[in-house]
Design an enzyme around this catalytic site. Structure first.
Site, PDB file in Angstrom:
ATOM      1  N   ARG A   1       8.326   9.024  10.761  1.00 17.51           N
ATOM      2  CA  ARG A   1       8.415  10.448  10.565  1.00 17.51           C
ATOM      3  C   ARG A   1       7.783  11.043   9.460  1.00 17.51           C
ATOM      4  O   ARG A   1       7.598  10.552   8.330  1.00 17.51           O
ATOM      5  CB  ARG A   1       9.996  10.448  10.171  1.00 17.51           C
ATOM      6  CG  ARG A   1      11.060  10.379  11.260  1.00 17.51           C
ATOM      7  CD  ARG A   1      12.326  10.315  10.857  1.00 17.51           C
ATOM      8  NE  ARG A   1      12.956  11.513   9.804  1.00 17.51           N
ATOM      9  CZ  ARG A   1      14.217  11.595   9.514  1.00 17.51           C
ATOM     10  NH1 ARG A   1      15.121  10.979  10.037  1.00 17.51           N
ATOM     11  NH2 ARG A   1      14.369  12.558   8.575  1.00 17.51           N
TER      12      ARG A   1
ATOM     13  N   ARG B   1      10.603   2.736   7.090  1.00 15.52           N
ATOM     14  CA  ARG B   1      11.423   3.060   8.115  1.00 15.52           C
ATOM     15  C   ARG B   1      10.417   3.700   9.463  1.00 15.52           C
ATOM     16  O   ARG B   1       9.272   4.395   9.324  1.00 15.52           O
ATOM     17  CB  ARG B   1      12.189   4.387   7.792  1.00 15.52           C
ATOM     18  CG  ARG B   1      13.198   4.806   9.070  1.00 15.52           C
ATOM     19  CD  ARG B   1      14.368   5.522   8.471  1.00 15.52           C
ATOM     20  NE  ARG B   1      14.031   6.965   8.520  1.00 15.52           N
ATOM     21  CZ  ARG B   1      15.266   7.846   7.979  1.00 15.52           C
ATOM     22  NH1 ARG B   1      16.365   7.421   8.059  1.00 15.52           N
ATOM     23  NH2 ARG B   1      14.701   8.945   7.728  1.00 15.52           N
TER      24      ARG B   1
END
Ligand code: AMP
Length: 215
Positions: free
Chosen positions: A160, A127
């Site tokens: 992240r 991601r």
């Protein structure tokens, strides 16, 4: 429409929530986004939350319960809201019920997205998110045209900190232990809709909209 999107990290809650905000003109309330913004801004909340988030654990209940209670009072929640990433514990679910009751409101639906844990790890490790506009990508399933840059705004893509494999495993364990019990909590309350989150994004979207319209 007052809705909770439930499911493990990487199930697609944020992706589906964004689509629903357009469809129903109601806000997405993502406690993860609120906490990440606080961490980036270095606010007292962010300083408090950071160590829990970096470790893949949960921020204490009283902190997130307070954030959501305040957020639900805002004008844009008048027609409803989509809770994404909250509640994550039974204590949070109880507090939410009490809070809504006080406001004379009730939930319309709780949607649980089901995804296999190996698929979750694959989704989360790949991601990437645009720093500027927040658009999400996946390095294999949905890459940007120019590596590392957003197709929409040219912003820089980032991973992240908590989307690294070791932290992901911890987050999935925390989900199993503390959040998964909410499935039976809401099933017993008769408001749970369970959907196959392994399907392609557009198919999940379609089944989700069909389920909500039938509700
Ligand atoms: P998310 O973006 O929903 O995956 O959330 C990222 C991180 O923020 C989580 O791993 C937790 O550390 C924290 N967090 C987000 N929502 C909650 C919540 N409802 N309760 C406790 N911690 C939360």
């Amino acid at each position: 429409m007052k809705l909770i999107l439930l499911g493990p990290p990487g199930a697609g809650k944020g992706t589906q929530a964004k689509m629903l905000t357009d469809e129903f003109a109601i806000p997405q309330i993502s406690t993860g986004d609120i906490l990440r913004a606080a961490v980036n801004d270095g606010t007292p909340l962010g300083v408090k939350a950071k160590s829990f988030m970096d470790a893949g654990g949960l921020v204490p209940d009283e902190v997130v319960i307070g954030i959501v209670a305040e957020r639900l009072q805002q004008d844009d929640c008048g027609n409803g809201f989509i809770l994404d990433g909250f509640p994550r514990t039974v204590a949070q679910a109880d507090a939410l019920q009490a809070n809504l009751q006080q406001m004379g409101k009730d939930l319309d639906s709780v949607v649980a997205l089901q995804v296999d844990s190996e698929a979750l790890v694959e989704r989360l490790t790949g991601r990437r998110t645009c720093k500027a506009c927040g658009r999400g990508y996946h390095v294999s399933f949905d890459p940007s045209t120019k590596a590392g840059l957003c197709d929409d705004c040219g912003g820089e893509l980032f991973q992240r900190d908590d989307d690294r494999e070791e932290t992901i495993r911890k987050r999935l364990d925390v989900y199993d232990e503390q959040t998964a019990p909410l499935i039976s909590y809401y099933r017993d309350g008769g408001m749970l809709v369970e959907l196959d989150g392994m399907l392609p994004i557009a198919d999940v979207q379609e089944t989700l909209l069909t389920a909500l319209r039938a509700n």
